[in-house]
Motif scaffolding. Structure first.
Motif, PDB file in Angstrom:
ATOM      1  N   ARG A   1     -10.046 -19.052   6.213  1.00 44.32           N
ATOM      2  CA  ARG A   1      -9.928 -18.490   4.864  1.00 44.32           C
ATOM      3  C   ARG A   1     -10.699 -17.186   4.713  1.00 44.32           C
ATOM      4  O   ARG A   1     -10.200 -16.209   4.150  1.00 44.32           O
ATOM      5  CB  ARG A   1     -10.423 -19.511   3.834  1.00 44.32           C
ATOM      6  CG  ARG A   1     -10.251 -19.058   2.385  1.00 44.32           C
ATOM      7  CD  ARG A   1     -10.701 -20.147   1.424  1.00 44.32           C
ATOM      8  NE  ARG A   1      -9.955 -21.384   1.635  1.00 44.32           N
ATOM      9  CZ  ARG A   1     -10.217 -22.521   1.002  1.00 44.32           C
ATOM     10  NH1 ARG A   1     -11.213 -22.563   0.121  1.00 44.32           N
ATOM     11  NH2 ARG A   1      -9.497 -23.604   1.241  1.00 44.32           N
ATOM     12  N   ALA A   2     -11.928 -17.169   5.234  1.00 44.94           N
ATOM     13  CA  ALA A   2     -12.736 -15.951   5.123  1.00 44.94           C
ATOM     14  C   ALA A   2     -12.074 -14.800   5.863  1.00 44.94           C
ATOM     15  O   ALA A   2     -12.080 -13.654   5.391  1.00 44.94           O
ATOM     16  CB  ALA A   2     -14.140 -16.199   5.668  1.00 44.94           C
ATOM     17  N   GLY A   3     -11.487 -15.090   7.025  1.00 38.87           N
ATOM     18  CA  GLY A   3     -10.813 -14.054   7.801  1.00 38.87           C
ATOM     19  C   GLY A   3      -9.592 -13.509   7.084  1.00 38.87           C
ATOM     20  O   GLY A   3      -9.313 -12.303   7.123  1.00 38.87           O
ATOM     21  N   ILE A   4      -8.847 -14.391   6.421  1.00 39.20           N
ATOM     22  CA  ILE A   4      -7.665 -13.958   5.664  1.00 39.20           C
ATOM     23  C   ILE A   4      -8.080 -13.009   4.544  1.00 39.20           C
ATOM     24  O   ILE A   4      -7.455 -11.959   4.337  1.00 39.20           O
ATOM     25  CB  ILE A   4      -6.925 -15.176   5.082  1.00 39.20           C
ATOM     26  CG1 ILE A   4      -6.303 -16.011   6.205  1.00 39.20           C
ATOM     27  CG2 ILE A   4      -5.842 -14.729   4.103  1.00 39.20           C
ATOM     28  CD1 ILE A   4      -5.650 -17.288   5.719  1.00 39.20           C
ATOM     29  N   ILE A   5      -9.140 -13.373   3.827  1.00 40.09           N
ATOM     30  CA  ILE A   5      -9.600 -12.537   2.711  1.00 40.09           C
ATOM     31  C   ILE A   5     -10.097 -11.187   3.225  1.00 40.09           C
ATOM     32  O   ILE A   5      -9.737 -10.120   2.689  1.00 40.09           O
ATOM     33  CB  ILE A   5     -10.709 -13.256   1.930  1.00 40.09           C
ATOM     34  CG1 ILE A   5     -10.138 -14.510   1.247  1.00 40.09           C
ATOM     35  CG2 ILE A   5     -11.326 -12.314   0.897  1.00 40.09           C
ATOM     36  CD1 ILE A   5     -11.186 -15.367   0.579  1.00 40.09           C
ATOM     37  N   THR A   6     -10.919 -11.219   4.276  1.00 43.70           N
ATOM     38  CA  THR A   6     -11.488  -9.976   4.807  1.00 43.70           C
ATOM     39  C   THR A   6     -10.410  -9.033   5.320  1.00 43.70           C
ATOM     40  O   THR A   6     -10.385  -7.850   4.965  1.00 43.70           O
ATOM     41  CB  THR A   6     -12.480 -10.288   5.939  1.00 43.70           C
ATOM     42  OG1 THR A   6     -13.529 -11.121   5.440  1.00 43.70           O
ATOM     43  CG2 THR A   6     -13.080  -8.999   6.486  1.00 43.70           C
ATOM     44  N   THR A   7      -9.524  -9.550   6.156  1.00 45.05           N
ATOM     45  CA  THR A   7      -8.474  -8.692   6.705  1.00 45.05           C
ATOM     46  C   THR A   7      -7.468  -8.302   5.625  1.00 45.05           C
ATOM     47  O   THR A   7      -6.881  -7.219   5.693  1.00 45.05           O
ATOM     48  CB  THR A   7      -7.743  -9.395   7.866  1.00 45.05           C
ATOM     49  OG1 THR A   7      -7.258 -10.683   7.432  1.00 45.05           O
ATOM     50  CG2 THR A   7      -8.671  -9.589   9.051  1.00 45.05           C
ATOM     51  N   GLY A   8      -7.287  -9.164   4.633  1.00 38.30           N
ATOM     52  CA  GLY A   8      -6.408  -8.811   3.523  1.00 38.30           C
ATOM     53  C   GLY A   8      -6.945  -7.613   2.753  1.00 38.30           C
ATOM     54  O   GLY A   8      -6.203  -6.694   2.411  1.00 38.30           O
ATOM     55  N   VAL A   9      -8.245  -7.623   2.485  1.00 43.23           N
ATOM     56  CA  VAL A   9      -8.869  -6.483   1.801  1.00 43.23           C
ATOM     57  C   VAL A   9      -8.733  -5.218   2.642  1.00 43.23           C
ATOM     58  O   VAL A   9      -8.389  -4.144   2.131  1.00 43.23           O
ATOM     59  CB  VAL A   9     -10.355  -6.778   1.507  1.00 43.23           C
ATOM     60  CG1 VAL A   9     -11.067  -5.520   1.024  1.00 43.23           C
ATOM     61  CG2 VAL A   9     -10.471  -7.884   0.471  1.00 43.23           C
ATOM     62  N   LEU A  10      -8.989  -5.345   3.941  1.00 42.94           N
ATOM     63  CA  LEU A  10      -8.845  -4.190   4.826  1.00 42.94           C
ATOM     64  C   LEU A  10      -7.397  -3.688   4.833  1.00 42.94           C
ATOM     65  O   LEU A  10      -7.150  -2.475   4.826  1.00 42.94           O
ATOM     66  CB  LEU A  10      -9.277  -4.557   6.250  1.00 42.94           C
ATOM     67  CG  LEU A  10     -10.775  -4.760   6.460  1.00 42.94           C
ATOM     68  CD1 LEU A  10     -11.048  -5.231   7.881  1.00 42.94           C
ATOM     69  CD2 LEU A  10     -11.526  -3.470   6.189  1.00 42.94           C
TER      70      LEU A  10
END
Length: 267
Positions: A209-218
């Motif tokens: 989940r954290a990776g999805i949010i981080t890469t989504g923001v990027l």
């Protein structure tokens, strides 16, 4: 702002293929990524060449998809190079894009330090159960598991980082947003940025989940930068820089080497 296609009719006979490839990026890529990463983590416990093999698979997958999307675009008579960002920047980044880039760079520096600290903490943990190996990171540490330990892995990882910058920006910003804009018939910029963010985040579902949010923001930041300048050049450079920052984490700070790899570990 790029001159994005206003209708799927601009893709001509390639319209269906364009939609299929774009849909795969949203639906298929997350599944394939999950499968490949699970297999990688399984092999990592017993195979010293697991990382190199995984890097090669990523290269084949990303370049294969990029070439496929390129072929579809070349078959689209009404979509020129400007519509997919294949040109030099037409304008300087606006204030919003410039601020976002600065914020991203600051976060990259902070996250690199945090990652190094987390790696050092992981190396200090007791050895795992017999048969697991010190190089097998625990579940949820997907980023640590992917980082190169040896000189050979670091060289190949450099190619992977550069490939991600080129291929993923072409796929998720240039090609994907052109198809979305054509399908939606002139969607607002905010909608395009949101769609790009969601698609890119889902593509990294294997990071949790954290990776999805981080890469989504990027992904959203890259979309803003692309749409602001009308070119993929700056997003490609920024993306490659973000991925290659992992090379700043020395192998000595990472949890364990693969069996037989200590003699070639880079520092």
């Amino acid at each position: 702002m790029t001159g994005l296609p206003a209708s799927l009719a601009d893709f001509g006979p390639a319209a269906l293929a364009a939609v299929v490839v774009a849909a795969y990026l949203v639906v298929g890529e997350p599944v394939v990524g999950q499968v490949l990463h699970r297999r990688f983590e399984g092999r990592l416990r017993t195979d010293s060449g697991a990382r190199r093999s995984f890097y090669r698979r990523l290269l084949v997958l990303e370049w294969g998809l990029a070439v496929l999307a390129l072929a579809v675009w070349l078959s689209a008579p009404g979509v020129d190079a400007a519509a997919v960002g294949l040109r030099w920047p037409q304008e300087r980044p606006g204030p919003l894009a410039a601020v976002l880039v600065v914020v991203v760079l600051l976060l990259v520096v902070a996250s690199t330090r945090q990652l190094r600290a987390g790696a050092l903490l992981e190396t200090a943990r007791p050895a795992r159960r017999p048969g697991e190996g010190r190089h097998a990171e625990p579940p949820g540490h997907s980023t640590l598991a992917l980082l190169p330990r040896t000189d050979r892995e670091r060289r190949l990882f450099t190619v992977v980082g550069l490939t991600a910058g080129v291929c993923e920006e072409w796929l998720y910003r240039g090609f994907f947003l052109a198809v979305v804009a054509a399908t939606a018939g002139g969607a607002p910029t905010a909608v395009l940025v949101a769609v790009a963010a969601v698609a890119f985040g889902l593509a990294h579902a294997y990071q949790g989940r954290a990776g999805i949010i981080t890469t989504g923001v990027l992904g959203g930041v890259m979309a803003v930068l692309y749409l602001d300048t009308g070119s993929l050049l700056l997003p490609v450079l920024l993306h490659a820089l973000i991925d290659l920052r992992f090379l700043l984490v020395p192998a000595s700070a990472l949890p364990g080497q693969a069996p037989g790899a200590q003699e070639t570990a880079g520092g």
